[in-house]
Motif scaffolding. Structure first.
Motif, short mmCIF file in Angstrom:
data_model
loop_
_atom_site.label_atom_id
_atom_site.label_comp_id
_atom_site.label_asym_id
_atom_site.label_seq_id
_atom_site.Cartn_x
_atom_site.Cartn_y
_atom_site.Cartn_z
N ALA A 1 13.77 21.72 96.65
CA ALA A 1 14.52 20.65 97.52
C ALA A 1 13.22 20.17 98.30
O ALA A 1 12.52 20.53 98.86
CB ALA A 1 15.35 21.52 98.10
N ARG A 2 13.73 18.84 98.68
CA ARG A 2 12.67 18.01 99.49
C ARG A 2 13.44 17.68 100.51
O ARG A 2 14.66 17.15 100.72
CB ARG A 2 12.40 16.51 98.72
N LEU B 1 22.45 13.84 102.36
CA LEU B 1 22.13 14.79 101.34
C LEU B 1 22.20 13.74 100.14
O LEU B 1 23.13 13.06 100.01
CB LEU B 1 23.09 15.80 101.12
N ASN B 2 21.05 13.38 99.56
CA ASN B 2 20.85 12.69 98.45
C ASN B 2 21.30 11.14 98.81
O ASN B 2 22.14 10.73 98.07
CB ASN B 2 21.49 13.18 97.13
N GLY B 3 21.11 10.79 99.79
CA GLY B 3 21.23 9.35 100.64
C GLY B 3 22.56 9.22 101.04
O GLY B 3 22.89 8.18 101.47
N ALA C 1 11.72 25.83 98.08
CA ALA C 1 12.08 26.51 96.96
C ALA C 1 13.51 27.15 97.51
O ALA C 1 13.55 27.88 98.35
CB ALA C 1 11.37 27.55 96.36
N VAL C 2 14.56 26.78 96.91
CA VAL C 2 15.96 27.20 97.29
C VAL C 2 16.43 28.01 95.92
O VAL C 2 16.46 27.70 94.86
CB VAL C 2 16.65 26.12 97.73
N PRO C 3 17.09 29.28 96.28
CA PRO C 3 17.51 30.11 95.35
C PRO C 3 19.09 29.70 95.09
O PRO C 3 19.88 29.92 95.80
CB PRO C 3 17.53 31.43 95.66
N ASP D 1 18.24 23.30 94.12
CA ASP D 1 16.66 22.87 93.86
C ASP D 1 16.43 21.53 93.59
O ASP D 1 15.16 20.95 94.01
CB ASP D 1 16.28 23.65 92.52
N SER D 2 17.25 20.48 93.29
CA SER D 2 16.81 19.10 93.06
C SER D 2 17.36 18.28 93.75
O SER D 2 17.00 16.95 94.03
CB SER D 2 17.37 18.76 91.56
N ASP D 3 17.61 18.74 95.19
CA ASP D 3 18.39 17.82 96.35
C ASP D 3 17.20 17.38 97.29
O ASP D 3 16.25 17.98 97.59
CB ASP D 3 19.46 18.65 96.86
#
Length: 80
Positions: A2-3, A53-55, A22-24, A67-69
């Motif tokens: 996650a960024r 969150l994601n814009g 890194a998020v589980p 993980d990809s957020d």
């Protein structure tokens, strides 16, 4: 991974404009904050900090980060 993005004075506190964590699976905001240094986590948990969150602006209770957020922390605006 996650960024996390830090804007304004939060960037100064974080020491960078972004951090990758890194998020589980899927984590809440509270869980995410435990993965950060205590001083930074305290600043990010402030009641006037806004979240995107994601814009999309979200409330702290609605944050579910995977993980990809990308989660942006926006400080309160000051001025006069």
């Amino acid at each position: 991974m996650a960024r996390l993005l830090f804007l304004g004075r939060l960037e100064d506190i974080a020491g960078a404009d972004a951090r990758v964590v890194a998020v589980p699976g899927v984590v809440t905001l509270a869980e995410l904050l435990t993965m950060l240094p205590p001083g930074l986590a305290e600043a990010l948990a402030g009641p006037k900090v806004k979240l995107a969150l994601n814009g999309v602006l979200v409330s702290p209770a609605d944050v579910q980060v995977s993980d990809s957020d990308e989660l942006a922390f926006l400080p309160p605006v000051s001025g006069g």
